[in-house]
Scaffold this motif. Sequence first.
Motif, short mmCIF file in Angstrom:
data_model
loop_
_atom_site.label_atom_id
_atom_site.label_comp_id
_atom_site.label_asym_id
_atom_site.label_seq_id
_atom_site.Cartn_x
_atom_site.Cartn_y
_atom_site.Cartn_z
N SER A 65 0.82 -1.22 0.00
CA SER A 65 0.00 0.00 0.00
C SER A 65 0.86 1.26 0.00
CB SER A 65 -0.94 0.01 1.21
OG SER A 65 -0.21 0.14 2.42
N SER A 66 2.17 1.11 0.18
CA SER A 66 3.10 2.24 0.17
C SER A 66 3.91 2.21 -1.13
CB SER A 66 4.05 2.16 1.37
OG SER A 66 5.17 3.00 1.20
N ALA A 67 3.77 3.26 -1.92
CA ALA A 67 4.52 3.34 -3.18
C ALA A 67 6.02 3.37 -2.91
CB ALA A 67 4.10 4.60 -3.95
N ASP A 68 6.44 4.05 -1.84
CA ASP A 68 7.86 4.13 -1.51
C ASP A 68 8.41 2.76 -1.13
OD1 ASP A 68 7.88 6.85 -2.00
OD2 ASP A 68 7.64 7.41 0.11
N SER A 69 7.62 1.99 -0.37
CA SER A 69 8.06 0.66 0.06
C SER A 69 8.23 -0.26 -1.15
CB SER A 69 7.06 0.06 1.04
OG SER A 69 7.48 -1.20 1.51
N VAL A 70 7.29 -0.19 -2.08
CA VAL A 70 7.37 -1.02 -3.29
C VAL A 70 8.54 -0.58 -4.15
CG1 VAL A 70 6.19 -1.65 -5.43
CG2 VAL A 70 4.91 -1.58 -3.27
N HIS A 71 8.70 0.72 -4.30
CA HIS A 71 9.80 1.23 -5.12
C HIS A 71 11.14 0.75 -4.57
CE1 HIS A 71 12.30 3.96 -7.46
NE2 HIS A 71 12.88 4.34 -6.34
N ALA A 72 11.30 0.78 -3.25
CA ALA A 72 12.56 0.36 -2.63
C ALA A 72 12.87 -1.09 -2.93
CB ALA A 72 12.50 0.60 -1.12
N ALA A 73 11.84 -1.93 -3.00
CA ALA A 73 12.05 -3.36 -3.26
C ALA A 73 12.60 -3.59 -4.67
CB ALA A 73 10.75 -4.12 -3.07
N PHE A 74 12.23 -2.73 -5.61
CA PHE A 74 12.62 -2.94 -7.00
C PHE A 74 13.93 -2.23 -7.38
CE2 PHE A 74 8.38 -4.54 -7.30
CZ PHE A 74 8.35 -5.35 -8.42
N VAL A 75 14.52 -1.50 -6.44
CA VAL A 75 15.79 -0.82 -6.74
C VAL A 75 16.88 -1.87 -6.98
CG1 VAL A 75 17.62 0.65 -5.83
CG2 VAL A 75 15.22 1.27 -5.44
N GLY A 76 17.42 -1.88 -8.17
CA GLY A 76 18.46 -2.84 -8.52
C GLY A 76 17.97 -4.25 -8.76
N TYR A 77 16.63 -4.42 -8.81
CA TYR A 77 16.06 -5.75 -9.00
C TYR A 77 15.25 -5.75 -10.29
CZ TYR A 77 13.17 -9.91 -8.18
OH TYR A 77 12.55 -11.13 -8.31
N HIS A 78 15.51 -6.72 -11.17
CA HIS A 78 14.90 -6.73 -12.50
C HIS A 78 14.37 -8.12 -12.82
CE1 HIS A 78 16.78 -2.81 -12.99
NE2 HIS A 78 17.91 -3.36 -12.59
N PRO A 79 13.17 -8.44 -12.33
CA PRO A 79 12.61 -9.78 -12.60
C PRO A 79 12.18 -9.93 -14.05
CG PRO A 79 10.99 -8.40 -11.50
CD PRO A 79 12.27 -7.60 -11.53
N ASP A 80 12.05 -11.18 -14.47
CA ASP A 80 11.51 -11.46 -15.81
C ASP A 80 9.99 -11.47 -15.78
OD1 ASP A 80 13.97 -12.00 -17.35
OD2 ASP A 80 14.20 -13.65 -15.93
N LEU A 81 9.42 -11.80 -14.63
CA LEU A 81 7.96 -11.86 -14.51
C LEU A 81 7.58 -11.66 -13.05
CD1 LEU A 81 5.46 -14.24 -16.21
CD2 LEU A 81 5.42 -14.08 -13.71
N VAL A 82 6.48 -10.96 -12.84
CA VAL A 82 5.94 -10.75 -11.49
C VAL A 82 4.57 -11.42 -11.41
CG1 VAL A 82 5.09 -9.04 -9.84
CG2 VAL A 82 7.20 -8.59 -11.13
N VAL A 83 4.37 -12.16 -10.33
CA VAL A 83 3.06 -12.74 -10.01
C VAL A 83 2.51 -11.95 -8.83
CG1 VAL A 83 1.76 -14.84 -9.53
CG2 VAL A 83 4.01 -14.99 -10.61
N HIS A 84 1.42 -11.24 -9.04
CA HIS A 84 0.90 -10.37 -7.99
C HIS A 84 -0.32 -11.01 -7.33
CE1 HIS A 84 -0.15 -7.03 -5.59
NE2 HIS A 84 -1.10 -6.55 -6.38
N THR A 85 -0.09 -11.66 -6.18
CA THR A 85 -1.18 -12.28 -5.43
C THR A 85 -1.54 -11.49 -4.18
OG1 THR A 85 0.06 -13.69 -3.88
CG2 THR A 85 -0.20 -14.51 -6.13
N ALA A 86 -0.68 -10.57 -3.76
CA ALA A 86 -0.88 -9.87 -2.49
C ALA A 86 -2.17 -9.06 -2.49
CB ALA A 86 0.31 -8.95 -2.21
N GLY A 87 -2.87 -9.08 -1.38
CA GLY A 87 -4.11 -8.34 -1.26
C GLY A 87 -4.78 -8.64 0.06
N ILE A 88 -5.95 -8.08 0.26
CA ILE A 88 -6.72 -8.31 1.47
C ILE A 88 -8.10 -8.79 1.09
CG2 ILE A 88 -7.44 -5.88 1.59
CD1 ILE A 88 -7.51 -6.18 4.63
N VAL A 89 -8.59 -9.82 1.79
CA VAL A 89 -9.94 -10.34 1.57
C VAL A 89 -10.76 -10.02 2.82
CG1 VAL A 89 -11.37 -12.35 1.05
CG2 VAL A 89 -9.03 -12.22 0.18
#
Length: 356
Positions: A65-89
């Motif tokens: 939910s934090s754009a800054d937190s997500v951005h920090a995770a991708f610094v220097g990281y370059h995946p070939d594919l992302v599977v996005h399952t995270a969420g709240i039910v």
Amino acid sequence: MQVAGMVDKKDFQILVTGGSGFLGSGIVRALLERHPEWRISALDLKQPNAEVLHRLDRFFETDISSADSVHAAFVGYHPDLVVHTAGIVPARQYRYSTKEKDWEHVRSINYGGTRHITDATMSSGCRRLVYTSSCTVAFDDLEHDYYNTDETVPLGFASLHYGQSKTMAEGYVLDPQHAEEGLIACALRPCMIFGPGDTAVLPLMHDLIAKKETNFIVGDGDNIYDFMYIDNAVDAHVLAIENLLSSGTAAGHAFFISNQEPVYFWDFLAAIWAQFGHVPSVRVHIPMPIAWAAGYAFEWYTWLTGAAATMDTGSVKDGVRTAYSNNEKAKRILGYEPKIGLAEGVRLACDVRNKT
């Protein structure tokens, strides 16, 4: 559609968001087992168990939910594919909440978080995304029944927070503008997933035994519902991943997935209870006028006292409607076929719960 530069590559770097969750952890384990040459990473608020953690290429402790937190995770990281399952039910009384603060919370994670992940994925140079949407993009419209529903069904009628947020998120992932920018994405719409370790289905059904609420059927009991065993949901995601890394024929598509065994909703409950040795001595049908009156009464009681309602008009609507999907598109494009039948899935899931 041929995905340039991908077919011959072997050491794919895959990121699974929500990788410590019920579905996400299953996908992580399946990828580690089926594709040991791939580098699998996970992103979540909590770490996976130690056995999985040491097998991961990387783990990112991230608040989506934090754009800054997500951005920090991708610094220097370059995946070939992302599977996005995270969420709240939203579960229990929160499923039918109409409170603005509850909506903002769900929206910030399911829609806002999906925007952050999608944007970070593309900014990192990655152009492949498998998104876990939900059948509720259609089925959270509680005013109508949905028989054998396929992907031609119009969206935008969901009235509950979860379905609304997943509709918005799916639309963002599959936005044609993103496709023009090179994003190769698809969305899976699983129905209600159950299995060992789930916190949203079996616990709620099991709790009805202790509450002594297993003797009642709302309405005529003829409504049909979809359920899905966890391993089948995992398989569908792995197939989607493999597709986007090879032919790419799933790009731009949404897919309903289920066990392809729609069942009477109230019979499914009875099957769950039977696994725990509970068979109601009698089952009484509650006429709809009485159920509606009880739902309204509980809603007023909740409003006056602030207590959690056992029943409300939303749960009455949910308990009497039909909602199941057609999986032909997933079969045709992804090659999806459920491997574990519903009865076997119920036995496996309840065996594990009985031992805990």
